[in-house]
Write a protein that holds these residues in place. Structure first.
Motif, short mmCIF file in Angstrom:
data_model
loop_
_atom_site.label_atom_id
_atom_site.label_comp_id
_atom_site.label_asym_id
_atom_site.label_seq_id
_atom_site.Cartn_x
_atom_site.Cartn_y
_atom_site.Cartn_z
N VAL A 160 0.84 -1.20 0.00
CA VAL A 160 0.00 0.00 0.00
C VAL A 160 0.88 1.25 0.00
O VAL A 160 1.86 1.32 0.74
CB VAL A 160 -0.92 0.03 1.24
CG1 VAL A 160 -1.70 1.35 1.31
CG2 VAL A 160 -1.87 -1.15 1.23
N ASP A 166 0.79 5.00 1.08
CA ASP A 166 -0.03 5.78 2.00
C ASP A 166 -0.39 7.16 1.47
O ASP A 166 -1.51 7.64 1.67
CB ASP A 166 0.67 5.92 3.35
CG ASP A 166 0.72 4.60 4.10
OD1 ASP A 166 -0.34 4.01 4.31
OD2 ASP A 166 1.82 4.15 4.45
N GLU A 180 3.93 -0.99 3.74
CA GLU A 180 3.47 0.37 3.46
C GLU A 180 4.62 1.23 2.98
O GLU A 180 5.70 1.23 3.57
CB GLU A 180 2.86 0.99 4.71
CG GLU A 180 1.56 0.35 5.14
CD GLU A 180 0.96 1.04 6.36
OE1 GLU A 180 0.27 2.05 6.20
OE2 GLU A 180 1.23 0.54 7.49
N ASP A 182 5.52 5.06 2.42
CA ASP A 182 5.13 6.46 2.63
C ASP A 182 5.79 7.32 1.57
O ASP A 182 6.68 8.12 1.84
CB ASP A 182 5.52 6.91 4.05
CG ASP A 182 4.96 8.29 4.38
OD1 ASP A 182 4.02 8.74 3.69
OD2 ASP A 182 5.46 8.92 5.32
N PRO A 207 -1.52 5.32 9.01
CA PRO A 207 -0.87 4.03 8.80
C PRO A 207 -1.79 2.86 9.12
O PRO A 207 -2.70 2.97 9.95
CB PRO A 207 0.32 4.08 9.75
CG PRO A 207 -0.07 5.04 10.81
CD PRO A 207 -0.93 6.07 10.14
N TRP A 260 4.75 -6.94 9.31
CA TRP A 260 4.51 -5.70 8.59
C TRP A 260 5.82 -4.94 8.45
O TRP A 260 6.79 -5.17 9.18
CB TRP A 260 3.49 -4.82 9.33
CG TRP A 260 3.90 -4.46 10.73
CD1 TRP A 260 3.72 -5.21 11.87
CD2 TRP A 260 4.61 -3.28 11.14
NE1 TRP A 260 4.26 -4.56 12.95
CE2 TRP A 260 4.81 -3.37 12.55
CE3 TRP A 260 5.06 -2.15 10.47
CZ2 TRP A 260 5.46 -2.38 13.27
CZ3 TRP A 260 5.73 -1.15 11.20
CH2 TRP A 260 5.90 -1.27 12.58
N PHE A 303 7.15 -0.75 7.23
CA PHE A 303 6.82 0.61 6.84
C PHE A 303 8.09 1.26 6.32
O PHE A 303 9.11 1.29 7.02
CB PHE A 303 6.26 1.37 8.04
CG PHE A 303 5.74 2.74 7.73
CD1 PHE A 303 4.39 2.97 7.51
CD2 PHE A 303 6.61 3.83 7.64
CE1 PHE A 303 3.91 4.23 7.22
CE2 PHE A 303 6.14 5.10 7.36
CZ PHE A 303 4.79 5.30 7.14
#
Length: 443
Positions: free
Chosen positions: A228, A230, A262, A264, A276, A284, A286
């Motif tokens: 994903v 963000d 994720e 960013d 988030p 996970w 980030f």
């Protein structure tokens, strides 16, 4: 050589290598049908199992795809060639709004911070066996993650966002696993996943991010990972809203073993808040890159995640490059500490240009999208024709084929360097190239 097919070899590795070379050289075209396995085996004088093994290797590498009795063919965007080959050649005199680069005028100067970092390195050289992460960088990064609501986790440094995504996927998945990806989405991600031997399943995107129902269908169908973006999603500018984040977290709670990654993408260049999703699933990661705000050549991204994921990424990194240059890390510490980038001003600058183009197109009856970041996505009925007509009119835009799997056609316009005086002319050219279209989503 095998007749019309540039295929040779007696071993599976040799056969697969010859096919991959032919794809990379353009001798086998995207979508071209390959010989049936038994026919190829007979013509090469090898066992059919040898050809089957070669085709299996090519599928895992993302070079070919197999559709049962319809046979095997070169993927429409084989990993060997990548989507970058879909770029438009920009003739002299044509305005280039296709590249996706930040505005150089908004990037900070680097000479001073690198000189200071080098001076520090001269006084205290980094040697083999030293820690891989600059302590002050880890502290600043963790404070930023905390402020944005990213769950607690150790910090690693990788060579850009895509490097982080690749390392996390490799840490958990095996060839043949399926990854849910945004569609439209970042072209290099769409190439990376099959290059790792993984399968992609598209997830529709609107202005608020990935659609929750599309994510649910993908996960229920067996996707083992979800990627994903963000904020400032490339190419659509989508940003995950608070309601969409709640819906996506609800879906992820139903699939706690799914790997969530994720990106960013908009850190440092957007003024929309981060929402988030991390912390709902067992594993996970980030990723936050410095490239868009501080310069594409600053190949550095911060990665946090659950302890096992970060430990696997660090361990594999030690076996390869070892660490990302501490010189570069120290330079980024100084950039952050000195406030070298005024995030609010950068976000406002891109926002003014983005909103101006979207507004100009809206007044002409053309739907466009761009909630955040430096790109505007325009759905079009005929992508090839629109790109060609715009090029003839003096504007080079990025063809949507670089960014989509099953999504309808579109074009991406990078607004980062657009002057206010160019907006109306560009809107006129796009309107002429695509024609008025009713407002619609780009799923």
């Amino acid at each position: 050589m095998l007749g019309e097919y540039p295929i040779s070899g007696r071993r599976a590795a040799d056969i697969s290598a010859s096919i991959e070379r032919a794809v990379g050289a353009g001798e086998l075209r995207p979508g071209q049908l390959l010989p049936p396995m038994r026919e190829l085996a007979e013509r090469l004088g090898v066992n059919p199992n040898t050809v089957a093994a070669a085709y299996r290797t090519l599928r895992e590498r993302g070079v070919i795809e197999t559709a049962g009795r319809r046979g095997s063919r070169v993927r429409p965007a084989p990993a060997t060639t990548g989507r970058e080959h879909l770029r438009v050649d920009v003739p002299e005199g044509v305005r280039d709004v296709a590249q996706g680069n930040p505005d150089p005028a908004l990037l900070p100067p680097l000479a001073g911070v690198f000189a200071a970092a080098a001076d520090e390195g001269d006084r205290a050289p980094v040697l083999y066996g030293d820690t891989a992460v600059e302590p002050e960088l880890a502290r600043i990064a963790r404070a930023g993650f905390d402020a944005d609501g990213v769950p607690k986790g150790p910090v690693a440094v990788v060579s850009g966002a895509l490097d982080g995504v690749e390392r996390v996927l490799a840490a958990h998945l095996k060839p043949g696993d399926t990854v849910a990806v945004e569609d439209p989405g970042w072209g290099r991600t769409l190439d990376l996943v099959p290059a790792l031997g993984l399968r992609t399943v598209p997830v529709g995107v609107d202005d608020e991010g990935p659609r929750a129902e599309d994510v649910r269908r993908a996960l229920e169908a067996g996707a083992r990972a979800l990627i994903v973006t963000d904020r400032a999603q490339n190419p659509t500018g989508a940003a995950v809203s608070a309601p969409r984040a709640r819906a996506l977290r609800a879906v992820l709670r139903e699939h706690p073993e799914v790997l969530l990654i994720e990106d960013d993408h908009g850190h440092g260049i957007v003024d929309v808040p981060l929402h988030p999703l991390a912390g709902v699933t067992r594993h996970w990661a980030f990723v936050r890159s410095a490239a868009k705000a501080y310069g594409p050549d600053l190949r550095l991204a911060l990665l946090t995640g659950d302890a096992l994921t970060v430990d696997r990424v660090r361990g594999r990194h030690r076996l390869g490059p070892g660490w990302v240059s501490r010189l570069m890390q120290r330079a980024l510490v100084r950039l952050w500490g000195d406030g070298a980038v005024d995030t609010a001003e950068v976000a406002a600058s891109y926002g003014r240009r983005r909103d101006a183009l979207i507004g100009a197109l809206e007044r002409r009856g053309v739907a466009a999208h761009g909630r955040s970041g430096m790109n505007v996505w325009v759905p079009v009925p005929d992508e090839t024709g629109a790109v060609a007509r715009l090029l003839h009119a003096g504007w080079a835009v990025a063809p949507g084929a670089r960014f989509r799997l099953a999504a309808p056609p579109g074009i991406r316009v990078t607004v980062s360097t657009l002057a206010g005086s160019e907006i109306e002319a560009l809107a006129d050219a796009i309107t002429s190239a695509v024609g008025p279209a009713p407002a619609r989503s780009y799923d």
